[in-house]
Design a protein around this motif. Structure first.
Motif, short mmCIF file in Angstrom:
data_model
loop_
_atom_site.label_atom_id
_atom_site.label_comp_id
_atom_site.label_asym_id
_atom_site.label_seq_id
_atom_site.Cartn_x
_atom_site.Cartn_y
_atom_site.Cartn_z
N TYR A 48 -107.98 -33.20 36.74
CA TYR A 48 -108.45 -31.36 36.82
C TYR A 48 -107.56 -30.52 37.95
CZ TYR A 48 -111.62 -28.14 38.26
OH TYR A 48 -112.47 -26.79 38.22
N PHE A 49 -107.12 -31.27 38.70
CA PHE A 49 -106.95 -30.71 40.21
C PHE A 49 -105.13 -29.98 40.05
CE2 PHE A 49 -110.34 -32.72 41.93
CZ PHE A 49 -110.78 -31.58 43.00
N ALA A 50 -104.60 -30.82 38.83
CA ALA A 50 -103.53 -30.39 38.97
C ALA A 50 -103.61 -28.99 38.10
CB ALA A 50 -102.67 -31.41 37.32
N GLN A 51 -103.95 -29.12 36.92
CA GLN A 51 -104.98 -27.68 36.24
C GLN A 51 -105.32 -26.84 37.57
OE1 GLN A 51 -106.08 -27.65 32.20
NE2 GLN A 51 -106.24 -29.56 32.98
N LEU A 52 -105.95 -26.77 38.02
CA LEU A 52 -106.19 -26.43 39.12
C LEU A 52 -105.49 -25.51 40.20
CD1 LEU A 52 -109.52 -25.03 40.00
CD2 LEU A 52 -108.88 -26.65 42.23
N LEU A 53 -104.45 -26.46 40.44
CA LEU A 53 -103.67 -25.99 41.52
C LEU A 53 -102.18 -25.29 41.02
CD1 LEU A 53 -103.09 -29.12 44.03
CD2 LEU A 53 -104.50 -26.40 44.58
N PHE A 54 -102.87 -25.13 39.87
CA PHE A 54 -101.55 -24.58 39.17
C PHE A 54 -101.75 -23.14 38.33
CE2 PHE A 54 -99.79 -22.30 35.16
CZ PHE A 54 -98.83 -22.56 35.01
N PHE A 55 -103.34 -22.73 38.25
CA PHE A 55 -104.14 -21.55 37.80
C PHE A 55 -104.33 -20.66 39.93
CE2 PHE A 55 -104.12 -23.04 34.04
CZ PHE A 55 -103.44 -22.51 33.23
N ALA A 56 -104.84 -21.82 40.16
CA ALA A 56 -104.70 -20.99 41.94
C ALA A 56 -103.52 -20.17 43.08
CB ALA A 56 -105.34 -22.06 42.98
N PHE A 57 -102.10 -20.65 42.21
CA PHE A 57 -101.27 -20.78 42.61
C PHE A 57 -100.75 -19.06 42.42
CE2 PHE A 57 -96.66 -19.53 42.34
CZ PHE A 57 -96.26 -19.51 43.40
N PHE A 58 -100.77 -18.84 40.57
CA PHE A 58 -100.74 -17.51 40.28
C PHE A 58 -102.05 -16.20 40.27
CE2 PHE A 58 -97.93 -20.74 37.79
CZ PHE A 58 -96.27 -19.70 38.38
N TYR A 59 -103.04 -16.98 40.74
CA TYR A 59 -104.70 -15.96 40.92
C TYR A 59 -103.46 -15.84 42.26
CZ TYR A 59 -108.28 -14.35 42.20
OH TYR A 59 -109.95 -13.60 42.06
N LEU A 60 -103.55 -16.29 43.46
CA LEU A 60 -102.58 -16.17 44.71
C LEU A 60 -101.48 -15.22 44.28
CD1 LEU A 60 -103.51 -19.58 47.01
CD2 LEU A 60 -104.78 -16.79 46.87
N PHE A 61 -100.94 -15.29 43.63
CA PHE A 61 -99.13 -14.16 43.82
C PHE A 61 -99.27 -14.12 41.89
CE2 PHE A 61 -99.10 -18.03 46.94
CZ PHE A 61 -98.64 -17.41 47.29
N PRO A 62 -99.84 -13.38 41.40
CA PRO A 62 -99.95 -12.86 40.04
C PRO A 62 -98.71 -12.82 39.26
CG PRO A 62 -101.13 -11.70 41.48
CD PRO A 62 -100.55 -12.42 42.69
N LEU A 63 -98.23 -13.01 38.22
CA LEU A 63 -97.21 -12.84 37.68
C LEU A 63 -97.44 -10.70 37.30
CD1 LEU A 63 -96.56 -15.15 35.50
CD2 LEU A 63 -95.46 -14.88 37.11
N ASP A 81 -120.76 -12.05 31.71
CA ASP A 81 -121.29 -13.25 30.70
C ASP A 81 -119.89 -13.94 30.38
OD1 ASP A 81 -123.25 -10.99 30.60
OD2 ASP A 81 -122.46 -10.01 28.08
N ASN A 82 -119.13 -13.64 30.50
CA ASN A 82 -117.54 -15.23 29.90
C ASN A 82 -118.53 -15.51 31.05
OD1 ASN A 82 -115.60 -16.06 29.40
ND2 ASN A 82 -115.01 -15.68 31.38
N TYR A 83 -118.35 -15.74 32.64
CA TYR A 83 -118.87 -16.89 33.48
C TYR A 83 -120.01 -17.57 33.07
CZ TYR A 83 -114.62 -15.05 35.50
OH TYR A 83 -113.12 -13.73 35.28
N LEU A 84 -121.07 -16.44 32.74
CA LEU A 84 -122.78 -16.64 32.37
C LEU A 84 -122.65 -18.24 31.13
CD1 LEU A 84 -124.68 -13.97 33.23
CD2 LEU A 84 -124.23 -16.49 34.18
N ALA A 85 -121.82 -16.94 30.47
CA ALA A 85 -121.37 -18.00 28.77
C ALA A 85 -120.78 -19.64 29.16
CB ALA A 85 -120.58 -17.83 27.83
N TRP A 86 -119.92 -19.55 30.27
CA TRP A 86 -118.87 -20.75 29.95
C TRP A 86 -120.06 -21.32 30.71
CZ3 TRP A 86 -114.79 -23.75 30.29
CH2 TRP A 86 -113.49 -22.82 29.61
N PHE A 87 -120.57 -20.76 32.13
CA PHE A 87 -121.41 -22.37 32.45
C PHE A 87 -122.62 -22.64 31.55
CE2 PHE A 87 -125.32 -23.00 35.31
CZ PHE A 87 -124.58 -23.94 36.38
N PHE A 120 -112.10 -19.18 35.48
CA PHE A 120 -112.34 -18.05 36.88
C PHE A 120 -110.67 -17.31 37.32
CE2 PHE A 120 -112.18 -16.27 41.16
CZ PHE A 120 -112.41 -14.99 40.31
N LEU A 121 -110.00 -18.83 37.58
CA LEU A 121 -108.94 -19.10 38.18
C LEU A 121 -108.25 -18.55 37.01
CD1 LEU A 121 -108.53 -21.95 40.17
CD2 LEU A 121 -109.19 -19.36 40.98
#
Length: 199
Positions: free
Chosen positions: A183-198, A151-157, A130-131
Motif C-alpha cells: 500500500y505505502f509503496a504505491q501511495l508514496l509513488f503517486f504522492a510524489f507525482f501528485y506533488l511534482f506532476p508530469l 461522484d468518482n470519490y463517493l462511488a469509490w468510497f 485521489f493521488l
C-alpha cells in the motif's frame, strides 16, 4: 522488490525516461499482484473466492462507468494498463481486489472499533485513487472528460465500504507487513507525482 520497482519508477519517470517506464506499468502492477498472491498469501478457497467476488464487482462497476457514465463519471481507459474487456483493463479488476485486502490489513494496525476500521480501509482506497487522478491522463491510465467529479470519490468510497464489509464478515487474515509495503509503496509513488506532476 516492491520498493525497488516503485522507487526505480519514480527516478526513471521523473528524470527523463517517462515513456519507457510508464509503458511498463502493466509489468510493475503484475509483479506486485504476484507478490501479493504469493506472500499475502492467497491460499484458501475462501480467500480466492473473495478475490474473485471483489474482481467481478470492480470490473462491473468500472464497466458501468466506462460504457454508461454511471458511478464514477464520464471517463475512458488509456493504453498503459494492459488488455481490456469492453473498455475496462483486467488489471483494474484485480487491483480492486488487491486494494480491498491490503487496506483491510493496514486498517487493522489502527486501534479503532471494527466498524471504524471498515471506514478507514475504504478511505485508504479513496485516498490512493485521489493521488492517482492528477497524473492518470499523463500516464495514459485513464482520463475524465473534464474535471474529476465528486461522484468518482463517493462511488469509490461506497464500493470500498461494500467490499470491506464483505471481507470483514468473512473473517480472513493476511500478512500485514506485505500489505503495508504494497500500500505505502504505491501511495508514496503517486504522492510524489501528485506533488511534482508530469507535464
Amino acid at each position: 522488490m516492491i520498493w525497488l520497482f516503485h522507487i526505480s519508477g519514480v527516478i526513471g519517470i521523473y528524470f527523463g525516461n517517462q515513456d519507457w517506464f510508464i509503458t511498463k506499468s502493466p509489468l510493475n502492477l503484475t509483479v506486485s499482484l504476484l507478490i501479493f498472491i504469493w506472500l499475502f498469501p492467497l491460499k484458501t478457497k475462501k480467500q480466492w473466492s473473495l478475490f474473485a467476488i471483489f474482481f467481478f464487482i470492480g470490473m462491473f462497476s468500472e464497466w458501468l462507468g466506462v460504457n454508461y457514465g454511471i458511478l464514477f463519471g464520464d471517463y475512458n481507459y488509456g493504453r498503459n494498463l494492459g488488455p481490456k474487456f469492453d473498455g475496462v483493463p483486467f488489471l483494474i479488476g484485480t487491483y480492486w481486489a488487491l486494494l480491498t485486502f491490503i487496506t483491510a490489513e493496514v486498517s487493522k494496525k489502527i486501534g479503532f472499533s471494527k466498524r471504524l476500521k471498515i471506514v478507514v480501509a475504504a478511505a485508504l482506497m479513496v485516498g490512493l485513487d485521489f493521488l492517482m487522478e492528477k497524473n492518470a491522463p499523463v500516464f495514459d491510465f485513464w482520463e475524465f472528460k473534464g474535471a474529476v467529479p465528486i461522484d468518482n470519490y463517493l462511488a469509490w468510497f461506497g464500493i470500498g465500504l461494500l467490499l470491506q464489509t464483505i471481507l470483514h464478515k468473512a473473517r480472513t487474515k493476511g500478512n500485514k507487513a506485505i500489505a503495508i509495503h504494497l500500500y505505502f509503496a504505491q501511495l508514496l509513488f503517486f504522492a510524489f507525482f501528485y506533488l511534482f506532476p508530469l507535464h
